[in-house]
Design an enzyme around this catalytic site. Structure first.
Site, PDB file in Angstrom:
ATOM      1  N   LEU A   1       7.542 -54.351  56.686  1.00 28.79           N
ATOM      2  CA  LEU A   1       8.914 -54.754  56.385  1.00 28.79           C
ATOM      3  C   LEU A   1       9.895 -53.598  56.476  1.00 28.79           C
ATOM      4  O   LEU A   1      11.022 -53.743  56.962  1.00 28.79           O
ATOM      5  CB  LEU A   1       8.942 -55.364  54.980  1.00 28.79           C
ATOM      6  CG  LEU A   1       9.892 -56.552  54.787  1.00 28.79           C
ATOM      7  CD1 LEU A   1       9.666 -57.588  55.862  1.00 28.79           C
ATOM      8  CD2 LEU A   1       9.655 -57.166  53.412  1.00 28.79           C
ATOM      9  N   CYS A   2       9.479 -52.417  56.005  1.00 24.32           N
ATOM     10  CA  CYS A   2      10.406 -51.289  56.017  1.00 24.32           C
ATOM     11  C   CYS A   2      10.736 -50.877  57.444  1.00 24.32           C
ATOM     12  O   CYS A   2      11.849 -50.431  57.735  1.00 24.32           O
ATOM     13  CB  CYS A   2       9.849 -50.115  55.223  1.00 24.32           C
ATOM     14  SG  CYS A   2       8.240 -49.557  55.789  1.00 24.32           S
ATOM     15  N   THR A   3       9.790 -51.019  58.344  1.00 27.56           N
ATOM     16  CA  THR A   3      10.067 -50.721  59.757  1.00 27.56           C
ATOM     17  C   THR A   3      11.119 -51.682  60.287  1.00 27.56           C
ATOM     18  O   THR A   3      12.106 -51.263  60.906  1.00 27.56           O
ATOM     19  CB  THR A   3       8.798 -50.849  60.616  1.00 27.56           C
ATOM     20  OG1 THR A   3       7.831 -49.919  60.146  1.00 27.56           O
ATOM     21  CG2 THR A   3       9.103 -50.584  62.080  1.00 27.56           C
TER      22      THR A   3
END
Lengths: 542, 449
Positions: free
Chosen positions: B222-224
């Protein structure tokens, strides 16, 4: 140009709609071979010999895929037995020419393909008008016997037409390409290892890496430094402590990995995990395959004015490797995904792409120089083509095939087949190869295939064809014989064409045809034997 | 001899020397796998032809593989074929699903496929079913002697696998009643690659036994997606998984809606431009969002034909059967690999029972609670019903049965079963039945007299 009533506007709309439909229709295959591949298919001209189950299946797949034009050749009429194994022939075609009948349903499957038919046997064409074959890109010869194939092969080579032989026989089959040389730039191997040059960074990369500091106190930055940069920096550190050398022994490599891991400042730093996992790229950069090395050493790389563009490019590549490349191939420029800030990654990517671009320029200079030296137009090979070549240079393939006259004359075949015996185990696919030759010789002698008559003759025929097979094995010096069971099976087949086996063999043939025409992926280098009894295949290089 | 079937009759009407030889597990399966064991022999004559004509076979899927399978089976002599598919025909199908034409776009695949096959091949009956495999009763599947799968998803395969394996009946000693085997032949393709496999539940590994054969789906952290995209796919997935829900709240994304897809593409392009990422195209957007698998006619033709040939061998024993998995790759030459995988002896789906050990004092209620907490059945059970050798121990539904069996919950499981054995667990969440092999600890020994 434009009509008052907006006619050309309508035409443009129509053309746009047709183009959209075409893209939509071919979407699932465009994703594999791209527009350039599809274009090559649409320009190709294919001739199919014999419209039985095998041939019709091969053609069906090519027509669905949008091949440019096809010509079906068959001297027979539609028989009852065709209705039991051939989807492209139906009851209303009974008694009519096979080629003509097949063409009709085939056309329905793709109206973009030009379909023609010749109601004559391939053998009669070979006899009366061999020049007929010159117009094709590829000839697919199905269900033909050795003797005619040898003649066909000679004709195709004379006119530089590619030949693909496919045959199904009961529960067995084979496929064999025949041509002089096929060069592939886009072989698209399944697993590509990215070329990061961690062991040999070029000056611009080293300069770029200097901007980064693995000791930075900014924790957010620290955990978003791409792993390639981490490794390059640790390499520098290692080299400074080891007289310029990279880790070579197992102990040193283990130490190197520990050194990389020690740069971690917090547990959740995925980029350092990636760096440790990728550390071996430092001492095991992607190597050149034996196939590519052989291409560089190939005699054809000593180019002259008649050399193909491919070999000119290889010659230029060789010069590059020997000079600017310093032993390395042109950089591909692609990098794998890395846990990183977008900005760092994009800049790193640009660094690799710039180097790839400058390698292309160096190769280009060699290409132009070689062309000039050979008295050819120095601009005859475009930069785009050179770039395409450089990007794929690590995966080049060249295939050459022995003539069918040589192979089916069984020169050296025994010795070559012999090499496969230890690996065959329970597989007797080499014996199937022999049986194909044996049944053709039987057919020459008796005018039919063994077991093609009533059940009672199966045992008799088995004895006869078994004797032929054993004699052959002896002649070519093959130790392994042909088992009695297999000889019997071949007689049981009665020379019949089973739909499912024809679909597999024809399917494989159509796939090989696509690879040959698009010049993408690697065609099969040898004779492929399909054994539907054991569900196995073996490729024999003979 | 019917002239039409001349070539295949060489196989079906003549004895062979390489027939079902070395094919595991041997002659017993022959009698089980297709009710009537017809050994190729002199008494055969027309029997096998008639047998095939009436043989009830089901093809699941009428797409790239299904169309080919229908043709292959019909041209192998199968005369009674059912086909099920929930999709309608799309333009992008036409490069390989050869039974369909431009004017068929929008019509149900199963129906058009059935019509076309019957039109061209006389004497075969193809019965179409336009709908989802989940909407058919389990009894629908029981009727077939063989099931051939031309599917493109893990979930669908898993479902059919569970159904087929639920028909298996084991005795107390864990021995299989061979007549309950529902053979399956499964094919799959992707670009130039594919596989064909034969599943004889209880003998060869079922689909669940070899789940590891399927590579995991690609997902991005998700952070990517949200903070540090680097590739065009990252940008697309961000719009797909995050931005759509924010900007078009409440609207369900429909990938076949051109307006939805265009919006997705344009937003992904904008995002990519913000991050200086190049490479977002409409085609890539479709590919990522719809998880498009590239597909061509040739690979489908090859794999389907191999599968259909195996179906013919299973039905007639006319040759050695595939034991049990063949993979195919056509990118670099042609490479195939045939391997005999082994089943998982404690497979949740096909084994005589997943082993569970409990104390002899445990009540049925406690046992059910334990099942729900067992990591092996995580997310697979919600309200399990338990039966033992045909007797209902506890049924969650209907209310009448629930009330009747409720008292059993307080009884000790050992007293209900009498000794160790296999319990059948059914649950709304399970497609088939879960067999649990119960062993008891600390069983009190009978008092000496």
């Amino acid at each position: 140009m434009a009509h008052a009533n907006g006619g050309s506007g309508d035409e443009q709309k129509k053309a746009a709609a047709a183009a959209a439909t075409r893209s939509n229709k071919y979407d699932r295959q465009l994703r594999i071979w791209g527009e350039h591949g599809q274009g090559a298919l649409e320009q190709a001209s294919v001739c199919l010999l014999n419209c039985g189950a095998t041939g019709s299946e091969a053609l069906k797949n090519l027509v669905l895929g949008g091949i440019g034009n096809v010509t079906a050749v068959d001297g027979g009429l539609v028989h009852e037995s065709d209705l039991g194994n051939n989807f492209l022939l139906s009851a209303e075609n009974l008694g009519q020419p096979r080629a003509k009948s097949m063409a009709a349903l085939l056309q329905e499957m793709n109206d973009s393909v030009l379909i023609d038919h010749i109601d004559a046997s391939p053998e009669s064409l070979l006899d009366s008008d061999p020049g007929f074959f010159a117009r094709f890109t590829l000839v697919i010869a199905t269900q033909m016997r050795d003797r005619s194939l040898v003649i066909l092969d000679e004709v195709c080579r004379r006119f530089s037409v590619m030949l693909l032989v496919a045959r199904s026989y009961g529960l067995t089959g084979y496929v064999r390409i025949s041509l002089r040389e096929h060069a592939v730039i886009e072989s698209k191997p399944d697993n590509t290892v990215s070329d990061l040059r961690l062991h040999r960074p070029w000056p611009e990369l080293t300069t770029f890496v200097e901007e980064f500091n693995l000791e930075t106190e900014d924790s957010l930055v620290h955990k978003h430094i791409p792993f390639a940069i981490i490794l390059l920096k640790v390499c520098e550190e290692w080299r400074s402590k080891h007289g310029g050398a990279l880790p070579s022994t197992t102990k040193e490599r283990s130490e190197f990995k520990s050194l990389v891991a020690s740069k971690k400042q917090a547990q959740d730093e995925d980029n350092y995990k990636e760096a440790v996992a990728a550390a071996s790229k430092v001492w095991s950069p992607p190597s050149l395959s034996s196939e590519v090395k052989a291409i560089l050493e190939d005699g054809a790389a000593d180019v002259d004015s008649s050399s193909s563009d491919f070999w000119i490019l290889v010659a230029a590549l060789k010069r590059f490797v020997a000079s600017e490349g310093g032993g390395e191939f042109p950089l591909d420029g692609a990098i794998p995904d890395m846990h990183s800030f977008t900005e760092y990654y994009i800049l790193l990517q640009r660094c690799y792409q710039a180097k790839a671009e400058s390698d292309v320029s160096a190769v280009e200079a060699h290409v132009r120089s070689i062309l000039s030296q050979l008295g050819r137009d120095p601009d005859s090979i475009s930069r785009a083509a050179i770039k395409h070549f450089c990007k794929n240079s690590r995966n080049l393939r060249v295939l050459r095939y022995r003539s069918l006259a040589e192979e089916l004359g069984l020169k050296e075949v025994g010795a070559k087949l012999q090499k496969y015996l230890p690996f065959e185990g329970d597989n007797t696919n080499y014996a199937i190869y022999l049986m194909f030759r044996a049944v053709d010789r039987f057919a020459e002698e008796f005018g039919r295939f063994p077991g093609a008559m009533a059940d009672e003759t199966v045992e008799e025929d088995a004895a006869k064809v078994g004797a032929i097979a054993h004699k052959l094995a002896g002649e070519i010096g093959l130790d392994g014989g042909v088992s009695e069971e297999l000889v019997y099976e071949f007689c049981r087949f009665g020379g019949g064409e089973i739909h499912c086996v024809g679909a597999v063999v024809g399917g494989i043939a159509s796939q090989e045809a696509i690879k040959l025409v698009t010049k993408q992926f690697t065609p099969t280098a040898g004779t492929l034997i399909y054994n539907a009894i054991s569900s196995t295949t073996t490729i024999f290089q003979l | 001899m019917e002239a039409r079937w001349r070539d295949i009759d060489f196989l079906l009407q003549r004895p062979g020397k390489l027939v079902s030889d070395g094919f595991e597990p041997g002659p017993e399966v022959c009698s089980a796998a297709q009710c009537v064991c017809l050994v190729i022999g002199s008494s055969l004559s027309l029997q096998l032809r008639e047998f095939l004509r009436d043989f009830k076979i089901l093809v699941i899927g009428a797409g790239g593989l299904g169309c080919e399978m229908l043709k292959d089976l019909a041209l192998s002599g199968f005369g009674n074929i059912d086909v099920i598919d929930m999709d309608t025909i799309d333009v992008s199908n036409l490069n390989r699903q050869f039974l369909f034409r431009m004017h068929d776009v929008g019509k149900p695949k199963a129906q058009v496929a059935a019509e076309k096959i019957m039109q061209r091949i006389k004497g075969v009956t193809v019965t179409p079913h336009y709908g989802r495999i989940e909407d058919k009763d389990i009894e629908f599947y029981r009727e077939f002697q063989l099931i051939v799968l031309g599917l493109d998803s893990l979930e669908a395969r898993s479902y059919i696998n569970s159904i087929a394996c639920s028909f298996l009946e084991y005795n107390e000693d864990g021995e299989l009643d061979m007549s309950t085997i529902k053979p399956m032949v499964d094919g799959g393709t992707e670009g130039f690659k594919g596989h064909a496999r034969v599943i004889l539940p209880g003998f060869t590994p079922c689909f669940h036994c070899t789940l590891w054969l399927f590579p995991p789906q690609v997902t991005y952290p998700l952070c990517t997606l949200a903070e540090t995209p680097r590739s065009p796919a990252h940008c697309i997935e961000y719009v797909h998984l995050i931005q759509w829900g924010q900007d078009r709240e409440g609207e369900s994304f429909n990938p076949d809606n051109p307006e939805h897809m265009t919006w997705m593409y344009e937003q992904a392009l904008k995002r990519a431009e913000q991050f200086n990422i190049s490479g977002v195209t409409y085609s890539l957007t479709q590919g990522v969002v719809k998880n498009i698998i590239p597909a061509i006619a040739s690979t489908n033709a090859i794999v389907s034909a191999i599968c259909s040939l195996e179906a013919l061998k299973l039905a007639t024993m006319c040759s050695k059967g595939l034991d049990n998995y063949m993979m195919y790759s056509g990118t670099q030459g042609v490479y195939t690999h045939t391997v005999s995988y082994e089943k998982d002896s404690s497979c949740m789906v096909c084994s005589p029972g997943v082993p569970v050990e409990v104390d002899s004092s445990i009540t049925l209620q406690e046992f059910i609670d334990m099942l729900l907490l067992d990591a092996r059945f995580k997310d697979k059970l919600s309200k399990p019903s338990v039966s033992f050798q045909g007797t209902n121990l506890y049924m969650q539904a209907p209310p009448v049965l629930e009330e009747m069996t409720r008292p059993n919950l307080q009884s000790s499981l050992l007293s209900l079963m009498g000794s160790k054995g296999v319990l059948n667990v059914n649950d709304r969440k399970l497609a088939g039945v879960l067999r649990v092999q119960v062993a008891f600890r600390n069983v009190p020994t009978p008092m000496a007299v």
